[in-house]
Structures are given as C-alpha cells and as structure tokens.
Design a protein around this motif. Structure first.
Motif, PDB file in Angstrom:
ATOM      1  N   GLY A  52       0.780  -1.231   0.000  1.00  0.00           N
ATOM      2  CA  GLY A  52       0.000   0.000   0.000  1.00  0.00           C
ATOM      3  C   GLY A  52       0.811   1.279   0.000  1.00  0.00           C
ATOM      4  N   ASN A  53       2.136   1.176  -0.033  1.00  0.00           N
ATOM      5  CA  ASN A  53       2.975   2.369  -0.068  1.00  0.00           C
ATOM      6  C   ASN A  53       3.181   2.828  -1.509  1.00  0.00           C
ATOM      7  N   ARG A  54       3.488   4.113  -1.663  1.00  0.00           N
ATOM      8  CA  ARG A  54       3.840   4.653  -2.978  1.00  0.00           C
ATOM      9  C   ARG A  54       5.323   4.951  -2.984  1.00  0.00           C
ATOM     10  N   ILE A  55       6.063   4.245  -3.842  1.00  0.00           N
ATOM     11  CA  ILE A  55       7.504   4.460  -3.880  1.00  0.00           C
ATOM     12  C   ILE A  55       7.878   5.288  -5.111  1.00  0.00           C
ATOM     13  N   SER A  56       8.875   6.134  -4.928  1.00  0.00           N
ATOM     14  CA  SER A  56       9.366   6.994  -6.003  1.00  0.00           C
ATOM     15  C   SER A  56      10.406   6.242  -6.822  1.00  0.00           C
ATOM     16  N   CYS A  57      10.296   6.360  -8.143  1.00  0.00           N
ATOM     17  CA  CYS A  57      11.191   5.667  -9.066  1.00  0.00           C
ATOM     18  C   CYS A  57      11.793   6.663 -10.052  1.00  0.00           C
ATOM     19  N   MET A  58      12.977   6.336 -10.564  1.00  0.00           N
ATOM     20  CA  MET A  58      13.588   7.156 -11.598  1.00  0.00           C
ATOM     21  C   MET A  58      14.200   6.274 -12.668  1.00  0.00           C
ATOM     22  N   PHE A  59      14.114   6.752 -13.915  1.00  0.00           N
ATOM     23  CA  PHE A  59      14.717   6.032 -15.037  1.00  0.00           C
ATOM     24  C   PHE A  59      15.626   7.001 -15.769  1.00  0.00           C
ATOM     25  N   ALA A  60      16.928   6.703 -15.754  1.00  0.00           N
ATOM     26  CA  ALA A  60      17.926   7.554 -16.395  1.00  0.00           C
ATOM     27  C   ALA A  60      18.417   6.871 -17.666  1.00  0.00           C
ATOM     28  N   ARG A  61      18.094   7.481 -18.799  1.00  0.00           N
ATOM     29  CA  ARG A  61      18.579   6.962 -20.084  1.00  0.00           C
ATOM     30  C   ARG A  61      19.976   7.518 -20.313  1.00  0.00           C
ATOM     31  N   CYS A  62      20.955   6.752 -19.909  1.00  0.00           N
ATOM     32  CA  CYS A  62      22.347   7.215 -19.932  1.00  0.00           C
ATOM     33  C   CYS A  62      23.047   6.913 -21.246  1.00  0.00           C
ATOM     34  N   ALA A  63      22.601   5.870 -21.941  1.00  0.00           N
ATOM     35  CA  ALA A  63      23.284   5.409 -23.154  1.00  0.00           C
ATOM     36  C   ALA A  63      22.238   5.097 -24.217  1.00  0.00           C
TER      37      ALA A  63
END
Length: 288
Positions: free
Chosen positions: A76-87
């Motif tokens: 039931g928690n909301r977690i923060s995510c990140m996607f870094a397009r490095c290549a």
C-alpha cells in the motif's frame, strides 16, 4: 556450534530481537529528502527537483532526461522511481537498489556517471520511508518495494529480464538477492553484501536463527543468474568475510572484485571498480 557464548544465547532466547528491531538498528538511516517530485497541471507527469544537498554534478539537460514517477507496492505504499537513459544504444538496464543513508536525489549524479561509463541505462527507486516514498522502513517493505520496481521496469518500459542487471549495494543487496532468487535475469551485482542481520550484529554467528533479519546467505544459492560480488577488504560496516561467504555460496559467480584497502563507502573511488564492471558487462556476460 553456533559460535555465540552461553550468556549471549541465553539473552537471545529469553528476549530475541524481532527482525524489524535488527533491521532498524543495522540498516535504515533515511536522510532528509534531497529532492521533490512536482506534478504537472494534468497530474500525469512529474518533474525531478533537487536540493543543494543532492550535490548534482551535471547540467539541466541531463536532469531533464531523468523520468520520475511513483508506483504502489503490495503493502500500500507509494515508492518513487527514476529512469535515467544514460546510453542511447544500451543493451542492459540496471535495476539499482542503493545503500542505507542516501536517497534518489543524492544518487542521481552517480547514476548518470555510472551509466554513461559502462553503457547502461539506470532504473532506481527509493525504499518505503526514503526520499518521497511513503510508508515506513521495514524488511517486508524492502521486498515489496523491489517487486514494485520490477513490475514497473517490466511493464512501463517493456524491458525483458534478459536485459536487466540487478545491482544491490549494502542494504540494497537484501532486496536484490530476494528478487534474484525468484527471477532469472541477465546478471546480478552484489556490492558490499551482508550474510544476515545477526551475522553483522554478532560476527560469530554460524547459523540463521528464526528471528534473524535479511537472511541473504540462505537465498543466494537459489540465484541462477551470473553474479559479480564486490567488497572492500577493510569494510568497517559489513566485514569482508560477508562478501567472501556470499561469493562461495552463489552457484554461478564470475571473478569477484576484492578492493584492497577499500572500506564500505569508497569502493567506487578505486579505478578497478569501473574497469571490472566494464569487463563484466562486455565479456563475462557474453561468455555466460
């Protein structure tokens, strides 16, 4: 025998520490958030705003290239995510589970630098109670958090398991091992791993007690993917012996990286760190 003294055994059996107590004492040190997620007018997209404490080292262009969002866990928690397009032409995406005293804001510059240098994209997330993720830190939430991150990288971005490298650092090796024991992926990197909570608190512990937290040593033998273990020989937080034991227990290990003289938080500063990761991705995975 188990390696604990009679008095220690009596103490443990009379008032055994529950896993959450071990976890809280050994592992969870969430910092004050170093970033915020700001929704646009439609409420469907977030932008990533860093504070000065995040110590961002790149330009606004790189910052704008990082996609951020929140996803809900089974707890039931909301977690923060990140996607870094490095290549641009990256074959692999790294699902990175970070250490215990940092959040996505503090790790963002490192992710950009790492991904660029080893030609991989980086997906990462904050544990429940870290950064802007809701809920409280706990062992059970750790496993739910990485499951939610796994679902997001698979469904939101359509990345297949054979193109995902699971990377765990310090406490991040705990959810990484748990996930890797259940899914086959391209590879697994365990950076300064721990055998279990009790083995950190009581170094003489030789077995896994029923109240132990983070029993990674009992799960790693189920990992079917190639595993690279990295550990500093002078680690003052998680002793080098943990890395050795994890390495010996994994069924499909490649040549490990033992960084002579490195502690818990400076392995990345040694030249052989990046070199070993490059060889692992370009050569070891091709062989395996």
């Amino acid at each position: 025998m188990n390696g604990l003294s009679f008095s220690e055994l009596c103490c443990l059996f009379c008032c055994p520490p529950c896993p959450s107590k071990i976890a809280a004492k050994l592992a969870f040190l969430p910092p004050e958030p170093t970033y915020s997620l700001v929704q646009d007018e439609s409420g469907s997209k977030y932008s990533f705003h860093l504070t000065d404490r995040a110590e961002w080292q790149y330009t606004q262009r790189e910052l704008d290239s990082i996609e951020v969002f929140q996803t809900r866990t089974t707890k039931g928690n909301r977690i923060s995510c990140m996607f870094a397009r490095c290549a641009p032409n990256a074959r692999y995406t790294i699902l990175f589970s970070h250490g215990n005293a940092v959040d996505l804001g503090q790790m963002s510059s490192f992710y950009i630098g790492l991904g660029t240098r080893i030609n991989c994209n980086i997906f990462s997330y904050d544990y429940s109670g870290y950064g802007t993720s809701t809920g409280k830190t706990s062992e059970k939430n750790l496993y739910a958090d990485i499951d939610a991150a796994w679902q997001a990288i698979r469904t939101r971005y359509g990345i297949s398991p054979q193109n995902i490298i699971l990377y765990g650092q310090s406490i991040g090796t705990v959810p990484t091992v748990d996930l890797a024991a259940r899914y086959e992926v391209a590879a697994v990197v365990l950076h300064s791993p721990l055998m279990s909570g009790m083995r950190v608190a009581f170094p003489e512990t030789k077995r896994t007690w029923f109240f132990d937290a983070f029993p990674s040593i009992d799960k790693v033998q189920k990992i079917t993917s190639p595993v690279l273990v990295i550990h500093g020989t002078e680690d003052e937080v998680i002793d080098f012996s943990h890395g050795l034991a994890i390495f010996e227990r994994c069924p499909r290990t490649v040549e490990p990286l033992w960084v002579e003289g490195a502690g818990h938080n400076d392995v990345e500063l040694y030249g052989q760190y990046l070199e070993r990761l490059k060889v692992f991705i370009s050569t070891d995975l091709a062989i395996n």
